[in-house]
Scaffold this motif. Structure first.
Motif, mmCIF file in Angstrom:
data_model
loop_
_atom_site.group_PDB
_atom_site.id
_atom_site.type_symbol
_atom_site.label_atom_id
_atom_site.label_comp_id
_atom_site.label_asym_id
_atom_site.label_seq_id
_atom_site.Cartn_x
_atom_site.Cartn_y
_atom_site.Cartn_z
ATOM 1 N N ASN A 1043 0.752 -1.171 0.152
ATOM 2 C CA ASN A 1043 -0.138 0.041 0.014
ATOM 3 C C ASN A 1043 0.841 1.074 0.048
ATOM 4 N N ASN A 1044 1.838 1.142 0.590
ATOM 5 C CA ASN A 1044 2.821 2.440 0.843
ATOM 6 C C ASN A 1044 3.211 3.042 -0.728
ATOM 7 N N VAL A 1045 3.504 1.817 -1.592
ATOM 8 C CA VAL A 1045 3.813 2.216 -2.964
ATOM 9 C C VAL A 1045 2.937 2.717 -3.543
ATOM 10 N N GLY A 1046 1.543 2.153 -3.433
ATOM 11 C CA GLY A 1046 0.635 2.493 -4.032
ATOM 12 C C GLY A 1046 0.076 4.185 -3.683
ATOM 13 N N SER A 1047 0.273 4.437 -2.373
ATOM 14 C CA SER A 1047 -0.020 5.700 -1.793
ATOM 15 C C SER A 1047 1.112 6.773 -2.433
ATOM 16 N N ALA A 1048 2.292 6.336 -2.506
ATOM 17 C CA ALA A 1048 3.359 7.229 -2.946
ATOM 18 C C ALA A 1048 3.001 7.691 -4.302
ATOM 19 N N ILE A 1049 2.609 6.671 -5.308
ATOM 20 C CA ILE A 1049 2.143 6.976 -6.737
ATOM 21 C C ILE A 1049 1.169 7.874 -6.800
ATOM 22 N N LEU A 1050 0.014 7.520 -5.687
ATOM 23 C CA LEU A 1050 -1.120 8.723 -5.825
ATOM 24 C C LEU A 1050 -0.894 10.102 -5.366
ATOM 25 N N ASN A 1051 0.032 10.034 -4.368
ATOM 26 C CA ASN A 1051 0.553 11.459 -3.785
ATOM 27 C C ASN A 1051 1.341 12.234 -4.853
ATOM 28 N N HIS A 1052 2.275 11.337 -5.693
ATOM 29 C CA HIS A 1052 2.844 11.833 -6.892
ATOM 30 C C HIS A 1052 1.886 12.802 -7.820
ATOM 31 N N PHE A 1053 0.869 11.819 -8.130
ATOM 32 C CA PHE A 1053 0.132 12.675 -9.386
ATOM 33 C C PHE A 1053 -0.821 13.360 -8.682
ATOM 34 N N LEU A 1054 -1.272 13.355 -7.353
ATOM 35 C CA LEU A 1054 -1.952 14.464 -6.757
ATOM 36 C C LEU A 1054 -1.275 15.842 -6.537
ATOM 37 N N TYR A 1055 -0.293 15.517 -6.052
ATOM 38 C CA TYR A 1055 0.358 16.965 -5.746
ATOM 39 C C TYR A 1055 0.965 17.566 -7.165
ATOM 40 N N GLY A 1056 1.393 16.749 -7.967
ATOM 41 C CA GLY A 1056 1.568 17.330 -9.422
ATOM 42 C C GLY A 1056 0.450 18.030 -10.051
ATOM 43 N N TYR A 1057 -0.819 17.328 -9.852
ATOM 44 C CA TYR A 1057 -2.005 17.748 -10.502
ATOM 45 C C TYR A 1057 -2.526 19.393 -9.714
ATOM 46 N N ILE A 1058 -2.269 19.272 -8.426
ATOM 47 C CA ILE A 1058 -2.433 20.523 -7.801
ATOM 48 C C ILE A 1058 -1.771 21.723 -8.064
ATOM 49 N N GLY A 1059 -0.168 21.144 -8.264
ATOM 50 C CA GLY A 1059 0.578 22.302 -8.487
ATOM 51 C C GLY A 1059 0.470 22.848 -9.881
ATOM 52 N N LEU A 1060 0.247 22.152 -10.891
ATOM 53 C CA LEU A 1060 -0.160 22.588 -12.233
ATOM 54 C C LEU A 1060 -1.393 23.300 -12.135
ATOM 55 N N THR A 1061 -2.285 22.878 -11.445
ATOM 56 C CA THR A 1061 -3.733 23.568 -11.481
ATOM 57 C C THR A 1061 -3.487 24.845 -11.039
ATOM 58 N N CYS A 1062 -2.919 25.143 -9.904
ATOM 59 C CA CYS A 1062 -2.848 26.546 -9.106
ATOM 60 C C CYS A 1062 -2.100 27.178 -10.051
ATOM 61 N N SER A 1063 -1.035 26.803 -10.412
ATOM 62 C CA SER A 1063 -0.053 27.684 -11.500
ATOM 63 C C SER A 1063 -1.113 28.254 -12.630
#
Length: 1573
Positions: A1043-1063
């Protein structure tokens, strides 16, 4: 044969191992399909033969000549139902074919009977509508007999198919069974419809005759055929292709467009609006229609089409939701495993059918097509409906204006600018509300459905995301509300700016003479700064609105996707992500349109309130006989009032709900003049009962005229201001005898003109009665300030009467106009400029007088018509016209004059003093009653007889000579230049001009912000595609790696999505900010440049350009630049970038997407080029045809009293109808060609969506593409299908709107006076105290009014010593006024030089020159402001100096009595002062200035002789140390001069002191002798 049958059934293959019962069923169904195939094949063959026969028949038989491009000019019964049913038939047939193909795909062996009959059926249904259309176009219903055989056959075979399928246990969940049932319904409907046509038309019955086309189609001038073509042509607007074809070859002209259809005319729509308005008023006890009542009237009159458009809009929006649902199915299909083939026949189920990706691509094509068709039809309907409302309102506003009392227009209650704004701005705002109103219903429905679908896709996380949208909607509403209040304030300052601009343009000649342009420019700039200040405040809300509109869906999407996995516990997959993204995109349009719609609706509410108040304003009412009762005011209208006493329209109708004295009467406007049957019934009905409801017992009879009298006033008190306690006229009792000449005399301000206005019904009656022997008879009226139209001289005189050559020549001779006509370039057909600008005061007055003489009215009212005429011409006009024509024709004449020498010849004399009648009676009676008064008259006339001289009229020649020997293009006497009209596309320089107005830095930043914003948003979507594709493998990843690896992948996409959206959100804010600020910068720069340049243009420009045209630049063009261009530019750039993004995304996802798209884009390019060629010309025609509407309206407002006196309201009303219709033609065609383009772009966009879906599906099916990228490609294709349309429309709109910049730039780039006159300033001389003495010297000076015209002064040499009083006289066209204008460099001094105090005036700036010389013009012009401002606008003089000037001008007693003294405000047009008083104010203005050189041009023309005598004495002493040039028509002024110049043909023929010249046998002596005669 059997082998062919087996092959057709697919049973020839030996490997096909089927059970016997299966083979039997296949044979049965195959046989049925074979028959079905033959039925459709037979119809195809027969219809093809029928088409050939019909075509041959049409060539040999032609009843009516109809444009070959027009299809379906005659409609058979149930025409529209047949077309709609056929479209559904085609769709079902296509589904049958798709069902067959899909069944074949899932079958192991080829079975042609599954799909070949369906293909024949599809061909048959397409051919059926073609065949029907050709038969209908040929008006040959007998050819429809083919359908009577075809429909029963098709119906029967499908009924049998239902039986076969039902026997095999097929149910409605089986697609084949469902489709066959639907086909049976369709064929049954066609059969019923066909039999209905057969029996209704009876085309095989004896006596049958062909239908004839509608009357409008028989008129070759009526070319707008939208209602008469077939449904397909109505949907695609193919019929209008002739306009675009013509426009592509050459620029379109108005005559190319033909006449307006009857249904679109202003008269038709006005009648509809007026009918419902009157009904609504009748329901109100107060008789007043409030704003909400007016809104109800809009809906009742024009709500039907609006509701139809709303339904179509909602259907289109519902169809638009099909796209996201199809994306969901396609992505599920891509992710699913492929289905294996079956040996037998695979009958596809309904759910299996709609789960197939390729079927879904086809369904997406159909839903997008349906959406686009419904939306385009709805756009056409609401725009057409909006045009109807606008034209009806404009007509109704004009009609209302015709009945406005002058005390309302001139008393400050309603300004001319406000009334014009009602017609332009308010009518436009309500039209825009009609355009956008259905979004009020559509937006909530669209949002609710999108939310529901989002919930079905994403569950509660979607509701959390949507809640952000819901929370922000009230914020947007609050912002819109705040913006609306700021917008109202902005409109107030806009009104103020336009009012000041109008005042400046109306008085531009005086401003140039005084060099006061800068003063008014500053005043306008101050108003503009206030306007821009509120525009900037509004810009904050605009920025917030744009930002929230773009950011809300993005932010809501970000929140939804961020919490989806946590809330639902499942990974975010491609089908959910991109379906949700497509649904969130559905919020873009509502959120963008919501604030715009709210703004437009708020503006419409404000405009409706303004119009309601305007429609409830006081009116003048004309009735045949008025009676009063205890309970209300009633009106009795007699059918024939020719021999009865009538009540003149002086009474006020109270429709505004304000308190008035009890004596005011409310009565119907029933003009009984036989020539005016229509308009009279349109004037607003009175409050109270109709004549049928009146109680005879309650009637109180009014006084009636005695026998022999045409008019009587009984104890009348009248006022201009309804709120004033003081009456302007008091205790007026007068009896005017029939066929007699009544003269009204009195000092300046004694009430002469007011008495005339009271007689005409233009004043408010405080008490008493004005009674006419014959009610509402037309009156010939010659106003004190002559009112002329922008028409030929002949038209101004004939004035809507029938032309009689003999009568015309008699009148011309009586008014001494023949010499003037002889020197006009086109004689009597010469065009008279706006407000008679190219004529002098004397000419204008004589043309106005000629109009009164030419008319056949039995009563003639002349308000001081001789004031602007010299003694000789005045005497000629009086004796030949007034005492000649009018006496001979036994016409009653009421005549105001200051010429006391004529009073003795009058039948009756009325002497006014301080608003009262001092004395009245015949000359003999007054001699007995007031011998001292008559003695004073004789004393003044004795002086006048000794000194009078021909003048005022001669200065006419100077003005007329401007038009002599014009170039070839002006040989017809046309003065007003045609409005400039550019052809072709807007040149790149205009766009660069706008960019420079914004600023290079701001332009660069704007482009950078837009590109950066869109790049980030595309990156966000690619990131989402990767995220959603990874979601499909998340369970596998968690199983293998934890699960940790899956959560890391999710966080990777989530934070990238939020960062690009805010920009992206931040860049969206910067982009909105840049667009709004750049728009304000450009507007401010362009306005300042144009305003400053326009005020420096030569006077000739204003003589040949209507004020309305210039005002149109400063108002509507800058409205476009202020509001429309910035917002449209922002949208255009956004949509262009969006389309480019869609192409890039699809090319990356599926490179062979470019194969089908490149041809579509080539077509797209040529289509928009083809469209824009016509669109921009239609837009220009629309802009150009607007000006005559407002020019006519403005002209009407200036001559209300004259129009009403002559009872020509009907004629002027018809003219405004024609001008509105002329403008409507261009706007209607413009709207229709926009729809022509829109539907074609939608087809291209739909094709792109289909191509994208197919390419992505093929690529994904081959295993080269992830599901997320398929969704991304289709999503962007869907966006592009919408934005492609918007791009061209917005680019076309931008080109049309940039036409405003082009028009503004044209006036900005015109050469100014300073440039034309090539001043060489910088002589080194100290001009501070220049001129010191006032010496004037002309050296070989030649002058012309334009480079195209001949000189009016020829090598003039003249020297005037300082302090000399010089009189200038001469015959018509001699050049007197030209000499004065040359001194001020108003005209072109192209040869020689003029020196003042030894300094060449060409080396002095125009401002300094004109400020150093005082001029008192003939036309007294005062400005809206205080008396102090009018005397000393720069505030450089003390109060003592101002009072001293007023005292010299004989005004101090009058001004002293005013409550505010010098701070008294002058109303618009200075109507609160008489013409003579205004002239005295102009004299006072010059006296205060104390210039060394003063020019007096008819300075005392409008004052009485006693005041003139007093003025001449004080003026000579006041200007003791000044050089004075006097152009005057009263001889005493010239005789007292030290020197007299006699001019002829631009040369000085006599020069000397008047006594010497009088002794010589020269021209001056002849003039004096002629005067004494």
């Amino acid at each position: 044969m059997e082998d062919a049958f087996m092959e057709f059934c697919g049973l020839a293959n030996k490997n096909d191992s089927l059970k016997p019962n299966e083979v039997s069923f296949i044979k049965e169904i195959c046989f049925t399909e074979s028959v079905n195939f033959l039925v459709h094949l037979g119809f195809v063959l027969c219809s093809l033969v029928g088409l050939v026969v019909i075509k041959c028949r049409r060539r040999s038989v032609t009843t009516f000549h109809i444009d070959s491009g027009l299809r379906g000019w005659i409609h058979f019964p149930w025409h529209n139902i047949r077309w709609i049913l056929t479209f559904f038939y085609i769709f079902i047939s296509a589904c049958c074919l798709a069902d067959g193909i899909l069944s074949q795909v899932y079958s192991m062996f080829d079975r042609p009977f599954i799909y070949i009959p369906d293909a024949a059926q599809l061909a048959s249904c397409v051919l059926s509508i073609i065949y029907y259309d050709v038969a209908e176009s040929a008006n040959a219903p007998m050819f429809l007999v083919l359908f009577i055989f075809h429909w029963p056959a098709a119906f029967s075979i499908n009924v049998f198919k239902i039986y076969q399928l039902y026997s095999q246990k097929f149910i409605t969940s089986d697609l084949t069974f469902l489709l066959v049932c639907t086909l049976v319904t369709v064929y049954g409907s066609f059969l019923i419809l066909e039999l209905g046509v057969f029996f209704k038309k009876g085309y095989f019955c004896p006596g049958y005759s062909r239908d004839i086309p509608p009357l409008e189609l028989q008129d070759p001038e009526k070319k707008f055929h939208q209602p008469y073509v077939n449904v397909l042509s109505q949907i695609t607007y193919t019929w209008i292709s002739w306009v675009l074809k013509s426009g592509y070859r050459k620029p379109i002209k108005m005559e190319d467009l033909g006449k307006l259809p009857q249904e679109e005319t202003a008269q038709k729509n006005f009648d509809l609006l007026k009918m419902y308005y009157d009904k609504q008023k009748a329901k109100k006890l107060s008789g007043r229609a409030e704003a909400q009542d007016l809104a109800k009237v809009y809906f009742k009159a024009f709500g039907g089409p609006f509701l139809i458009a709303s339904v179509l809009k909602i259907i289109g929006d519902l169809a638009g939701l099909g796209g996201p649902l199809c994306i969901d199915g396609i992505l599920r299909f891509v992710s699913a495993e492929s289905k294996e083939s079956e040996k037998g026949i695979h009958f596809v189920s309904f759910w299996e059918f709609i789960s197939n990706g390729y079927v879904l691509a086809f369904l997406m094509l159909c839903t997008v097509l349906l959406q686009n068709v419904c939306l385009q039809i709805s756009y056409y309907i609401v725009i057409r409906d909006g045009i109807h409302i606008k034209t009806a309102l404009q007509t109704m506003i004009y009609l209302k204006a015709l009945s406005l009392p002058m005390w309302v227009v001139n008393g400050g209650h309603l300004t001319v600018g406000q009334i014009i704004n009602h017609m332009s701005v308010d009518a436009f705002q309500i039209m825009m509300a009609a355009f956008m109103g259905y979004y009020v219903m559509a937006i909530p429905i669209q949002i609710v459905l999108a939310v529901l679908l989002l919930y079905m896709q994403l569950g509660y996380s979607a509701l959390i995301g949507v809640s952000i949208v819901v929370v922000l909607i009230p914020l947007q509403y609050f912002i819109s509300k705040q913006f609306a209040s700021i917008q109202r304030k902005t409109m107030e300052y806009t009104d103020e700016r336009i009012k000041k601009s109008n005042e400046m343009l109306q008085s531009i000649k005086l401003l140039k003479l005084y060099s006061w342009e800068g003063l008014f420019v500053k005043a306008i700039e101050v108003a503009r700064e206030k306007e821009l200040k509120y525009m900037l405040k509004g810009a904050v809300y605009v920025i917030a609105t744009l930002f929230l509109t773009q950011v809300t869906p993005i932010f809501a999407t970000m929140v939804t996707f961020s919490i989806y996995s946590s809330v639902s516990g499942t990974p975010l997959t491609a089908n959910k992500a991109f379906t949700a993204l497509a649904l969130f995109d559905k919020f873009n349009a509502p959120l963008y349109l919501l604030p715009m719609t709210v703004k437009i609706m708020v503006n419409a509410v404000v405009s409706t309130c303004r119009l309601s108040s305007f429609f409830n304003a006081e009116e003048l009412k004309r009735t045949a006989s008025v009676v009063g009762s205890k309970e209300g005011e009633y009106c009795l209208t007699h059918p024939d009032t020719s021999d009865r006493n009538g009540y003149m329209p002086v009474e006020l109708v109270q429709t505004e709900g304000k308190d008035f004295p009890d004596h005011s009467n409310n009565c119907n406007d029933s003009l009984d003049h036989p020539d005016k049957p229509h308009l009279d019934s349109l004037i607003t009905d009175c409050n109270g009962a109709t004549s049928d409801e009146s109680n005879v017992n309650d009637v109180e009879l009014l006084p009636s005229c005695s026998n022999g009298n045409v008019l009587e006033i009984h104890n009348g008190c009248f006022t201009w201001d309804r709120n004033s306690d003081k009456s302007v006229l008091q205790d007026i009792s007068v009896k005017i005898s029939r066929s007699k000449v009544t003269v009204i005399i009195g000092k300046v301000g004694s009430g002469k003109t007011s008495l005339i206005s009271a007689i005409l019904g233009e004043m408010k009656t405080v008490s008493g009665h004005v009674v006419w022997a014959s009610a509402n008879q037309p009156l010939a009226y010659c106003a004190q300030a002559a009112w002329l139209r922008n028409a030929s001289l002949q038209d101004n005189i004939v004035f809507e009467e029938s032309f009689d050559e003999e009568r015309f020549q008699t009148v011309i001779e009586a008014c001494a106009l023949q010499p003037d006509i002889d020197i006009l370039p086109a004689g009597r057909l010469t065009e008279i400029g706006e407000k008679g600008i190219n004529l002098s005061g004397g000419q204008k007055q004589r043309v106005s007088l000629a109009r009164a003489l030419y008319s056949r009215c039995s009563v003639v009212i002349l308000d001081d018509p001789l004031s602007a005429l010299d003694a000789q011409v005045g005497s000629h006009v009086f004796h030949q016209g007034i005492m000649g024509i009018l006496k001979r024709e036994h016409r009653t004449t009421i005549f105001v004059t200051h010429k006391l020498e004529y009073v003795e010849q009058a039948d009756y004399i009325i002497v006014m003093q301080d608003g009262k009648i001092e004395v009245q009676g015949s000359y003999d009676d007054i001699s007995k009653q007031s011998p001292d008064l008559v003695k004073g008259w004789k004393s003044l006339t004795a002086k006048s007889d000794h000194e009078e001289e021909k003048e005022s009229e001669v200065e006419v020649g100077d003005e007329v000579s401007k038009m002599e020997k014009k170039p070839v293009d002006n040989l017809r006497g046309k003065l007003i230049q045609e409005e400039e009209r550019e052809e072709g596309s807007i040149p790149p320089q205009i766009y660069l001009r706008y960019a420079r107005a914004i600023g290079i830095f701001f332009t660069s930043f704007l482009i950078f912000a837009v590109i950066t914003k869109q790049s980030l948003l595309v990156a966000v979507d690619f990131w989402l595609a990767e995220w959603s594709s990874a979601g499909n493998h998340s369970e596998t990843t968690e199983t293998q790696y934890g699960n940790n690896v899956g959560s890391a992948i999710l966080n990777h996409f989530l934070y990238g999505y939020i960062g690009l959206t805010c920009s992206g959100i931040l860049c969206a804010l910067l982009s909105s900010l840049a667009h709004v600020i750049s728009g304000i910068r450009a507007s401010k720069y362009l306005f300042t440049k144009m305003l400053k340049n326009v005020t420096t243009l030569p006077l000739r420009f204003f003589e040949t350009t209507p004020v309305g045209r210039i005002l149109n630049r400063l108002s509507s063009d800058f409205k476009t630049i202020d509001d429309q261009i910035p917002s449209n530019l922002e949208r255009l750039m956004w949509h262009i970038i969006m389309c480019l993004s869609a192409i890039v995304v699809n090319s990356i996802v599926a490179p062979f997407f470019l194969l089908p798209v490149i041809p579509l884009f080539v077509l797209y390019y040529f289509l928009q080029m083809y469209f824009r060629a016509s669109s921009r010309e239609l837009q220009r025609l629309d802009s150009i045809t607007k000006s005559p509407v407002f020019a006519h309206f403005s002209e009407t407002l200036g001559g209300l009293t004259t129009i009403r006196a002559y009872r020509h309201e009907d004629n002027f009303f018809q003219q405004i109808l024609n001008k509105i219709d002329y403008n409507t033609i261009a706007y209607l065609y413009l709207n229709t060609v926009n729809r022509w383009l829109g539907i074609r772009l939608d087809f291209i966009g739909t094709s792109i969506v289909f191509a994208s879906a197919l390419c992505s599906l093929l690529t994904a099916t081959l295993g080269y593409l992830q599901a997320g990228l398929v969704g991304l490609a289709i999503l962007y294709a869907l966006k592009m299908s919408t934005y492609l349309n918007w791009c061209i429309r917005e680019f076309a709109d931008m080109e049309m709107q940039m036409n405003a910049v082009e028009r503004v730039n044209h006036y900005t780039s015109l050469p100014s006076e300073q440039q034309l006159k090539e001043s060489h300033i910088g002589t080194g001389s100290d001009l501070t105290n220049w001129p010191q003495s006032g010496a004037i010297e002309f050296n070989e000076v030649s002058v012309r009014y334009d480079v195209k015209l001949d000189p009016v002064l020829h090598k003039l040499t003249l020297k005037i010593n300082p302090g000399t009083k010089v009189g200038i006289c001469g015959r018509t066209g001699s050049g007197k006024s030209s000499l004065a204008l040359a001194l001020l460099r108003i005209v072109d001094n192209f040869e020689g030089c003029i020196k003042v105090d030894g300094l060449d005036i060409s080396s002095v700036t125009l401002d300094h020159l004109r400020q150093s010389i005082s001029i008192i013009p003939q036309d007294p012009i005062l400005f809206n402001g205080t008396i102090r401002f009018n005397l000393d606008p720069y505030s450089v003089h003390s109060d003592d100096e101002l009072w001293e000037g007023l005292e010299v001008a004989q005004l101090k007693p009058m001004v002293s009595e005013l409550p505010e003294g010098l701070n008294t405000l002058m109303t618009e047009g200075s109507e609160n002062f008489s013409l003579g008083q205004r002239q005295l104010f102009c004299i006072a203005r010059a006296l205060i200035k104390k210039s060394k050189i003063t020019v007096m041009d008819e300075a005392t023309a409008s004052v009485d002789m006693e005041t003139d005598a007093a003025l001449q004495t004080v003026i000579h002493s006041a200007f003791l140390n000044s050089t004075v040039l006097i152009i005057a028509h009263r001889i005493r002024t010239v005789m007292d001069c030290e020197r007299v110049l006699v001019m002829e043909q631009g040369r000085i023929v006599e020069d000397g002191d008047p006594q010497t010249l009088q002794q010589n046998d020269g021209l001056f002596a002849k003039l004096v002798k002629a005067t004494r005669c």
